[in-house]
Design a protein around this motif. Structure first.
Motif, short mmCIF file in Angstrom:
data_model
loop_
_atom_site.label_atom_id
_atom_site.label_comp_id
_atom_site.label_asym_id
_atom_site.label_seq_id
_atom_site.Cartn_x
_atom_site.Cartn_y
_atom_site.Cartn_z
N UNK A 11 31.13 29.25 28.63
CA UNK A 11 31.66 27.93 29.00
C UNK A 11 33.17 27.83 28.88
N UNK A 12 33.81 28.78 28.19
CA UNK A 12 35.27 28.73 28.06
C UNK A 12 35.96 29.56 29.12
N UNK A 13 35.21 30.08 30.10
CA UNK A 13 35.76 30.90 31.17
C UNK A 13 35.79 30.13 32.49
N UNK A 14 36.91 30.24 33.20
CA UNK A 14 37.05 29.63 34.52
C UNK A 14 37.04 30.72 35.58
N UNK A 15 36.80 30.28 36.81
CA UNK A 15 36.81 31.19 37.94
C UNK A 15 37.88 30.73 38.93
N UNK A 16 38.86 31.61 39.18
CA UNK A 16 39.87 31.34 40.20
C UNK A 16 39.38 31.95 41.51
N UNK A 17 39.17 31.11 42.51
CA UNK A 17 38.54 31.56 43.74
C UNK A 17 39.51 32.17 44.75
N UNK A 18 40.79 32.14 44.44
CA UNK A 18 41.76 32.64 45.41
C UNK A 18 42.04 31.59 46.47
N UNK A 19 41.90 31.97 47.73
CA UNK A 19 42.14 31.03 48.84
C UNK A 19 40.83 30.78 49.55
N UNK A 20 40.15 29.65 49.25
CA UNK A 20 38.85 29.36 49.85
C UNK A 20 38.90 29.37 51.37
N UNK A 21 37.82 29.88 51.95
CA UNK A 21 37.61 30.01 53.41
C UNK A 21 38.43 31.14 54.03
N UNK A 22 39.28 31.78 53.21
CA UNK A 22 40.04 32.93 53.71
C UNK A 22 39.75 34.18 52.89
N UNK A 23 38.58 34.22 52.24
CA UNK A 23 38.23 35.35 51.38
C UNK A 23 38.27 36.68 52.13
N UNK A 24 37.84 36.68 53.39
CA UNK A 24 37.81 37.92 54.16
C UNK A 24 39.22 38.42 54.50
N UNK A 25 40.19 37.54 54.40
CA UNK A 25 41.58 37.91 54.72
C UNK A 25 42.41 38.15 53.46
N UNK A 26 41.77 38.16 52.28
CA UNK A 26 42.52 38.32 51.03
C UNK A 26 43.37 39.58 51.01
N UNK A 27 42.82 40.69 51.51
CA UNK A 27 43.57 41.95 51.51
C UNK A 27 44.83 41.81 52.36
N UNK A 28 44.70 41.18 53.52
CA UNK A 28 45.85 41.01 54.42
C UNK A 28 46.86 40.04 53.81
N UNK A 29 46.37 38.99 53.18
CA UNK A 29 47.27 38.01 52.56
C UNK A 29 48.04 38.65 51.41
N UNK A 30 47.42 39.63 50.75
CA UNK A 30 48.09 40.28 49.62
C UNK A 30 49.33 41.06 50.04
#
Length: 313
Positions: A11-30
């Protein structure tokens, strides 16, 4: 491969989702994230190195540039490594303590950056409006003291935010649709009474931005008035060129930040991933551009950087 489950068991852990709806483009955004970060580090470390090595640059104006460079190194460093961990390796987990720590340092450095810009505006005001007393009013020792005051101000203003939020219960999912533990994103997850935190956040935003921008506007209005009274064309051009450099830096910092905040609070029709991209660009673009702007527009610094690069070869 089965879909990964990002729901935290702790319960003390959060999840950072990055950029929602652009998960497939995360590598390119990086890719632009990495490029901007590397350029920022190279530019600002070069500025620090050149000013440190050159005795002729040990002046209040260049010490202030070093303070600005330090904030420009710190700002993306608190964001980019974690964001790249999300984009490249799907490392989305972050503890509550880690999240609040990132939030504190991120906003503290932002306030420090704003305070440094105010001090730089005052430096230019004294240099142009009261040049005969410049060395007396703004010595290197006094600049160091002003830097310490800016740091203390930033810590005292921002520290209550994570302290307030650390006392709040958070909603069950613990999912933050962002690449970073930005205050607004974390605040919206709190399930308890956040009235005090909300009021403090709004007051803080208006006090810091309003106070700093008012001082900067006042300084430059007096500077422009003094420049218009200069009879010598050479001195007139030199003073105008110095002010133009500072104004460009301030516009690259305040304009994206203001636009990002306005779209976050009032742009309900804008997609969430646009808000997140704007928030990240606000933290990446100014640190990358500032050393370039000063390197191009400040002749003395440009010459020393050129000399440093040639010597390295």
């Amino acid at each position: 491969m089965a879909a990964l489950n990002f729901t935290p068991s702790d319960p003390s852990t959060f999840i950072l989702m990055g950029i929602p709806s652009l998960e497939t483009a995360h590598i390119w955004i990086s890719i632009p994230f990495s490029i901007f970060y590397i350029i920022s580090l190279v530019g600002n470390f070069t500025l620090l190195s050149v000013v440190g090595k050159e005795q002729t640059l040990h002046k209040p104006m260049y010490l202030l540039l070093c303070m600005l460079a330090l904030t420009d190194i710190a700002t993306p460093t608190f964001v980019v490594p974690k964001a790249l961990g999300i984009f490249w390796f799907n490392f989305k987990g972050i503890t509550l303590a880690g999240c609040l720590t990132q939030m504190f340092f991120l906003h503290m450095v932002s306030v420090m950056h704003s305070s440094t810009l105010v001090t730089m505006a005052f430096d230019r005001y004294v240099a142009i409006c009261n040049p005969l007393r410049y060395a007396t009013i703004l010595s290197n020792a006094r600049i160091a003291k002003l830097g310490l005051v800016c740091l203390i101000r930033a810590v005292l203003f921002i520290l209550p935010l994570p302290l307030f939020l650390s006392q709040q219960p958070f909603c069950a999912k613990h999912i933050i649709p962002h690449t970073q533990c930005e205050y607004t994103a974390v605040f919206k997850m709190a399930c308890g009474d956040v009235t005090v935190t909300s009021i403090y956040g709004w007051v803080l935003m208006f006090v810091i931005n309003g106070f700093d921008l008012t001082l900067i506007a006042l300084s430059y209005s007096l500077i422009i008035r003094a420049i218009l009274r200069i009879s010598s064309n050479n001195d007139h051009q030199k003073a105008l060129n110095t002010c133009t450099t500072h104004i460009c830096v301030m516009l690259t910092y305040y304009s994206p930040g203001l636009f990002s905040n306005l779209t976050y609070w009032f742009g309900q029709g804008i997609s969430p991933h646009v808000h997140i991209m704007l928030a990240n660009l606000y933290l990446l673009i100014p640190p990358m551009l500032n050393p370039i702007i000063y390197g191009v527009k400040t002749k003395e610094l440009r010459d020393k950087v050129g000399k440093y690069i040639c010597c390295r070869r």
